[in-house]
Design an enzyme around this catalytic site. Structure first.
Site, PDB file in Angstrom:
ATOM      1  CB  ALA A 185       3.601   1.346   2.671  1.00 27.12           C
ATOM      2  CG  ASP A 214       2.902  -5.237  -0.836  1.00 22.46           C
ATOM      3  OD1 ASP A 214       1.660  -5.216  -0.877  1.00 22.46           O
ATOM      4  OD2 ASP A 214       3.626  -4.956  -1.817  1.00 22.46           O
TER       5      ASP A 214
HETATM    6  P1  ADP Z   1      -1.971  -0.012   1.104  1.00 23.76           P
HETATM    7  O1  ADP Z   1      -1.002   0.301   0.013  1.00 23.76           O
HETATM    8  O2  ADP Z   1      -2.169  -1.472   1.314  1.00 23.76           O
HETATM    9  O3  ADP Z   1      -3.233   0.796   1.019  1.00 23.76           O
HETATM   10  P2  ADP Z   1      -1.072   1.946   3.028  1.00 23.76           P
HETATM   11  O4  ADP Z   1      -0.579   2.904   2.024  1.00 23.76           O
HETATM   12  O5  ADP Z   1      -2.314   2.314   3.746  1.00 23.76           O
HETATM   13  O6  ADP Z   1      -1.216   0.482   2.430  1.00 23.76           O
HETATM   14  O7  ADP Z   1       0.100   1.750   4.090  1.00 23.76           O
HETATM   15  C1  ADP Z   1       0.114   0.656   4.989  1.00 23.76           C
HETATM   16  C2  ADP Z   1       0.749   1.083   6.286  1.00 23.76           C
HETATM   17  O8  ADP Z   1       2.076   1.572   6.043  1.00 23.76           O
HETATM   18  C3  ADP Z   1       0.043   2.224   6.998  1.00 23.76           C
HETATM   19  O9  ADP Z   1      -1.022   1.759   7.784  1.00 23.76           O
HETATM   20  C4  ADP Z   1       1.172   2.804   7.835  1.00 23.76           C
HETATM   21  O10 ADP Z   1       1.363   2.039   9.008  1.00 23.76           O
HETATM   22  C5  ADP Z   1       2.384   2.615   6.919  1.00 23.76           C
HETATM   23  N1  ADP Z   1       2.627   3.843   6.141  1.00 23.76           N
HETATM   24  C6  ADP Z   1       2.217   4.130   4.888  1.00 23.76           C
HETATM   25  N2  ADP Z   1       2.605   5.376   4.515  1.00 23.76           N
HETATM   26  C7  ADP Z   1       3.280   5.880   5.566  1.00 23.76           C
HETATM   27  C8  ADP Z   1       3.932   7.131   5.846  1.00 23.76           C
HETATM   28  N3  ADP Z   1       3.958   8.101   4.930  1.00 23.76           N
HETATM   29  N4  ADP Z   1       4.520   7.282   7.051  1.00 23.76           N
HETATM   30  C9  ADP Z   1       4.513   6.292   7.969  1.00 23.76           C
HETATM   31  N5  ADP Z   1       3.915   5.104   7.789  1.00 23.76           N
HETATM   32  C10 ADP Z   1       3.299   4.899   6.612  1.00 23.76           C
END
Ligand code: ADP
Length: 310
Positions: free
Chosen positions: A259, A261
């Site tokens: 997500a 990446d």
């Molecule tokens: P990282 O792994 O770098 O911390 P995140 O988990 O915060 O990244 O996810 C990055 C982006 O992916 C979020 O800002 C959002 O836009 C999207 N995302 C992640 N999880 C979800 C979800 N369950 N539903 C919708 N979008 C998601």
């Protein structure tokens, strides 16, 4: 002029369990995933160079071919004689819970700076518009090689490359939290764009809100800050102007691998095309939402077509 992006990291062999004892084999790794989604998002021609070391075996050759198939440039995929790529297996239990097992202690990518010293030179990297690396790119290096990488980034920065850093904290890859904090702080001080996840900062820097992360990075003089917080979306600052983007509504979250990446790849593609940060985060959130609706880090090309038709 055609933009050029250098992205440094490790790509591993991924074995994903389909059913008991049957695995699908592909390739993935945080920086590689970002490179793929960046390249797929670019409408204008952009040279995306994947900077790593692979081995001299057949699976390394297969990995290079997989990178080429994604239309990434492989000139900076250096060869470490006798070494092999790292590998990880994703197992899913009867309740759908996934667990990861890694074999990466001796992976070829760990030798990237030594290969760089003997097979390449800073001249090959000069002139890149952006240099992208992550906390995993740092974690797999020895102390001496990490120092060599920081020196290289200093040189690129002095020649006008924008530096982008995502910490992607993986505790198992670090000898101590202190060593990791020191390396990340140094990386942030070099970064023009920082793209951390709030979760990493909670564990490592004891920040509990995105605002605390932003304040910390502003103190380190990072001009463009995007803090990701999973399904709560992102907040950003660009030259002290704040903005936010909610996560996209997803019908069913299938797999959140990559997500962050894919978000980074989408964001940087938009920024390279001249899109403003507050709009680039909206595109990136749409892309990441699509990715979490699919299994695995890289959505296969046929399925990815659906993203464009939405
Ligand atoms: P990282 O792994 O770098 O911390 P995140 O988990 O915060 O990244 O996810 C990055 C982006 O992916 C979020 O800002 C959002 O836009 C999207 N995302 C992640 N999880 C979800 C979800 N369950 N539903 C919708 N979008 C998601």
């Amino acid at each position: 002029m055609k933009k050029r992006m250098v992205m440094m990291g490790e790509c591993m062999v991924e074995m994903y369990q389909l059913v008991e004892n049957v695995y699908h084999q592909s390739f993935a790794g945080d920086v590689f995933n970002t490179a793929v989604y960046l390249k797929r998002s670019c409408e204008q021609p952009v040279d995306v160079q994947f900077f790593t070391a692979v081995g001299t075996d057949l699976i390394s050759d297969k990995l290079v071919r997989a990178v080429k198939r994604e239309k990434l440039d492989t000139q900076l995929m250096l060869r470490a004689k006798g070494a092999r790529p790292g590998l990880y297996m994703i197992n899913t239990d009867a309740y759908g819970e996934r667990s990861f097992v890694y074999w990466r202690e001796t992976s070829a990518a760990r030798q990237v700076m030594q290969c760089f010293a003997s097979q390449s030179s800073v001249e090959q990297l000069l002139g890149a518009d952006m240099f992208y690396f992550s906390g995993i790119s740092l974690a797999i290096l020895s102390d001496a090689d990490r120092r060599a990488l920081f020196d290289l980034i200093h040189q690129l920065k002095a020649h006008g490359s924008q530096v982008v850093f995502d910490p992607n904290y993986r505790p198992a890859l670090w000898s101590s939290q202190d060593a990791c904090r020191a390396a990340f702080t140094e990386a942030y001080q070099l970064a023009d764009i920082a793209m951390p996840g709030l979760d990493d900062h909670k564990v490592l820097f004891e920040h509990s809100t995105v605002v605390e992360v932003q304040a910390f990075l502003q103190q380190l003089d990072v001009a463009e800050i995007i803090v990701k917080d999973g399904k709560n979306g992102v907040v950003g600052t660009y030259l002290d102007e704040g903005f936010a983007a909610p996560a996209h509504q997803v019908k069913k979250v299938v797999d959140t691998t990559a997500a962050g990446d894919s978000f980074n790849g989408g964001y940087l593609a938009a920024r390279l095309a001249g899109v403003a940060p507050e709009d680039a985060v909206k595109y990136a959130a749409r892309l990441a939402a699509f990715v979490v609706e699919h299994t695995g880090a890289i959505v296969n090309k046929e399925h990815f077509q659906r993203f464009w038709s939405r």
